[in-house]
Design a protein around this motif. Structure first.
Motif, PDB file in Angstrom:
ATOM      1  N   GLU A 163       0.816  -1.209   0.000  1.00  0.00           N
ATOM      2  CA  GLU A 163       0.000   0.000   0.000  1.00  0.00           C
ATOM      3  C   GLU A 163       0.855   1.267   0.000  1.00  0.00           C
ATOM      4  OE1 GLU A 163      -2.654  -0.257   3.295  1.00  0.00           O
ATOM      5  OE2 GLU A 163      -3.721  -2.011   2.516  1.00  0.00           O
ATOM      6  N   LEU A 164       2.047   1.189   0.581  1.00  0.00           N
ATOM      7  CA  LEU A 164       2.954   2.334   0.613  1.00  0.00           C
ATOM      8  C   LEU A 164       3.747   2.473  -0.688  1.00  0.00           C
ATOM      9  CD1 LEU A 164       4.375   2.121   4.259  1.00  0.00           C
ATOM     10  CD2 LEU A 164       2.753   3.815   3.366  1.00  0.00           C
ATOM     11  N   GLY A 165       3.645   1.489  -1.567  1.00  0.00           N
ATOM     12  CA  GLY A 165       4.351   1.549  -2.835  1.00  0.00           C
ATOM     13  C   GLY A 165       5.836   1.302  -2.732  1.00  0.00           C
ATOM     14  N   LEU A 166       6.261   0.564  -1.713  1.00  0.00           N
ATOM     15  CA  LEU A 166       7.680   0.254  -1.546  1.00  0.00           C
ATOM     16  C   LEU A 166       8.047  -0.928  -2.433  1.00  0.00           C
ATOM     17  CD1 LEU A 166       7.809   0.578   2.340  1.00  0.00           C
ATOM     18  CD2 LEU A 166       8.551   2.267   0.656  1.00  0.00           C
ATOM     19  N   HIS A 167       9.199  -0.835  -3.098  1.00  0.00           N
ATOM     20  CA  HIS A 167       9.530  -1.912  -4.037  1.00  0.00           C
ATOM     21  C   HIS A 167      11.014  -2.265  -4.105  1.00  0.00           C
ATOM     22  CE1 HIS A 167      10.896   1.167  -6.924  1.00  0.00           C
ATOM     23  NE2 HIS A 167       9.862   1.871  -6.496  1.00  0.00           N
ATOM     24  N   GLN A 168      11.907  -1.402  -3.664  1.00  0.00           N
ATOM     25  CA  GLN A 168      13.340  -1.729  -3.721  1.00  0.00           C
ATOM     26  C   GLN A 168      13.758  -2.410  -2.420  1.00  0.00           C
ATOM     27  OE1 GLN A 168      16.046   1.275  -5.131  1.00  0.00           O
ATOM     28  NE2 GLN A 168      14.518   2.206  -6.452  1.00  0.00           N
ATOM     29  N   ARG A 169      13.413  -3.690  -2.293  1.00  0.00           N
ATOM     30  CA  ARG A 169      13.663  -4.422  -1.052  1.00  0.00           C
ATOM     31  C   ARG A 169      15.158  -4.646  -0.845  1.00  0.00           C
ATOM     32  NH1 ARG A 169      10.056  -9.636  -0.252  1.00  0.00           N
ATOM     33  NH2 ARG A 169       8.521  -7.996  -0.546  1.00  0.00           N
ATOM     34  N   GLU A 170      15.583  -4.531   0.404  1.00  0.00           N
ATOM     35  CA  GLU A 170      16.988  -4.728   0.774  1.00  0.00           C
ATOM     36  C   GLU A 170      17.055  -5.810   1.845  1.00  0.00           C
ATOM     37  OE1 GLU A 170      20.367  -5.215   0.764  1.00  0.00           O
ATOM     38  OE2 GLU A 170      20.257  -3.234  -0.244  1.00  0.00           O
ATOM     39  N   LEU A 171      17.624  -6.964   1.480  1.00  0.00           N
ATOM     40  CA  LEU A 171      17.684  -8.092   2.414  1.00  0.00           C
ATOM     41  C   LEU A 171      18.983  -8.123   3.221  1.00  0.00           C
ATOM     42  CD1 LEU A 171      16.082 -10.951   0.270  1.00  0.00           C
ATOM     43  CD2 LEU A 171      15.061  -9.718   2.186  1.00  0.00           C
ATOM     44  N   ARG A 172      19.968  -7.324   2.824  1.00  0.00           N
ATOM     45  CA  ARG A 172      21.204  -7.294   3.596  1.00  0.00           C
ATOM     46  C   ARG A 172      20.989  -6.545   4.909  1.00  0.00           C
ATOM     47  NH1 ARG A 172      25.179  -4.412  -0.435  1.00  0.00           N
ATOM     48  NH2 ARG A 172      23.235  -3.229  -0.716  1.00  0.00           N
ATOM     49  N   SER A 173      21.756  -6.939   5.919  1.00  0.00           N
ATOM     50  CA  SER A 173      21.724  -6.206   7.185  1.00  0.00           C
ATOM     51  C   SER A 173      22.530  -4.922   7.034  1.00  0.00           C
ATOM     52  CB  SER A 173      22.314  -7.059   8.313  1.00  0.00           C
ATOM     53  OG  SER A 173      23.713  -7.248   8.112  1.00  0.00           O
ATOM     54  N   TYR A 174      22.288  -3.964   7.941  1.00  0.00           N
ATOM     55  CA  TYR A 174      23.101  -2.752   7.943  1.00  0.00           C
ATOM     56  C   TYR A 174      24.565  -3.090   8.205  1.00  0.00           C
ATOM     57  CZ  TYR A 174      18.898   0.198   8.003  1.00  0.00           C
ATOM     58  OH  TYR A 174      17.728   0.836   7.679  1.00  0.00           O
ATOM     59  N   LEU A 175      24.808  -4.052   9.075  1.00  0.00           N
ATOM     60  CA  LEU A 175      26.185  -4.455   9.352  1.00  0.00           C
ATOM     61  C   LEU A 175      26.865  -4.949   8.083  1.00  0.00           C
ATOM     62  CD1 LEU A 175      28.576  -5.106  11.208  1.00  0.00           C
ATOM     63  CD2 LEU A 175      27.471  -7.290  11.736  1.00  0.00           C
ATOM     64  N   GLN A 176      26.180  -5.806   7.334  1.00  0.00           N
ATOM     65  CA  GLN A 176      26.769  -6.333   6.098  1.00  0.00           C
ATOM     66  C   GLN A 176      27.065  -5.206   5.119  1.00  0.00           C
ATOM     67  OE1 GLN A 176      24.380  -9.334   4.167  1.00  0.00           O
ATOM     68  NE2 GLN A 176      25.675  -9.401   2.348  1.00  0.00           N
ATOM     69  N   MET A 177      26.137  -4.251   4.988  1.00  0.00           N
ATOM     70  CA  MET A 177      26.355  -3.146   4.057  1.00  0.00           C
ATOM     71  C   MET A 177      27.508  -2.252   4.501  1.00  0.00           C
ATOM     72  SD  MET A 177      22.565  -2.002   2.725  1.00  0.00           S
ATOM     73  CE  MET A 177      21.628  -2.245   4.243  1.00  0.00           C
ATOM     74  N   VAL A 178      27.625  -2.006   5.801  1.00  0.00           N
ATOM     75  CA  VAL A 178      28.728  -1.186   6.305  1.00  0.00           C
ATOM     76  C   VAL A 178      30.064  -1.878   6.057  1.00  0.00           C
ATOM     77  CG1 VAL A 178      29.829  -0.366   8.423  1.00  0.00           C
ATOM     78  CG2 VAL A 178      27.418   0.126   8.008  1.00  0.00           C
TER      79      VAL A 178
END
Length: 203
Positions: A163-178
């Motif tokens: 309903e919010l129109g969100l579509h670019q899902r991110e499955l990585r954790s913040y730790l992994q991205m950092v």
């Protein structure tokens, strides 16, 4: 408790905030969260998909354990959180305590977080706008619930995000991205700093 959560890249914050206001979400609270992550001496959390962090928000401190993910659509994990005494000295002692037991410091994730709250299908829902140092802006939709309510909570989150129109899902954790960002920064620095001998002109 289970943390049922979905994370997306934040692309249109103004439109999203407008929609939440139309839904009657509470005015957001804002805070700075500093998360210190540790790995275990007896197993590798990277391989077991677990996490242990010390979270500091102002003067408050909490130790949090997160278990392996439940499914591939969301970031649902069992979560155990232990509140600690307030203050920077308590945070320092907690870090020293973990290191003395053999836990290894991994990295720190720092973010500015705005939290909107609303009710949906009987669940308290948090929508978090996160600006994460080194990796960018994201929005998380989260429900904390008991294990027996997992499927219903998951369906509720999926409906909200649609309903919010969100579509670019991110499955990585913040730790992994950092950690990935730090690795890339180190590579970029190495490539931009050639050995002095490479710049010499030979005759």
């Amino acid at each position: 408790m289970l943390e049922v959560e979905i994370r997306y890249r934040l692309t249109d914050a103004d439109a999203l905030r407008q929609r939440l206001a139309e839904w009657g979400a509470e005015e957001p609270s804002e805070r700075i969260e500093t998360d210190h992550y540790f790995n275990a001496p007896h197993k590798d959390f990277r391989k077991t998909d677990e996490a242990l962090r010390l979270r500091c928000v102002g003067e408050t401190n909490r130790l949090t354990y997160k278990g392996p993910r439940r499914d591939s659509q969301t970031k649902t994990r069992p979560e155990i959180e232990v509140p600690l005494a307030n203050g920077q000295e308590t945070a320092r002692q907690a870090r020293d305590f973990l290191i003395a037991l053999g836990f290894r410091y991994v990295a720190t994730v720092s973010k500015r977080r705005q939290v909107y709250r609303l009710q949906r299908r009987g669940f308290p829902v948090e929508i978090c706008f996160d600006d994460v140092y080194q990796v960018g802006s994201f929005v998380e939709v989260e429900i904390l619930t008991e294990d027996e309510n997992y499927e219903q909570a998951k369906a509720t989150l999926l409906q909200i995000t649609q309903e919010l129109g969100l579509h670019q899902r991110e499955l990585r954790s913040y730790l992994q991205m950092v950690l990935e960002a730090q690795t890339q920064n180190n590579l970029d620095h190495a490539q931009s700093s050639p050995d002095a001998n490479d710049s010499k002109v030979t005759s």
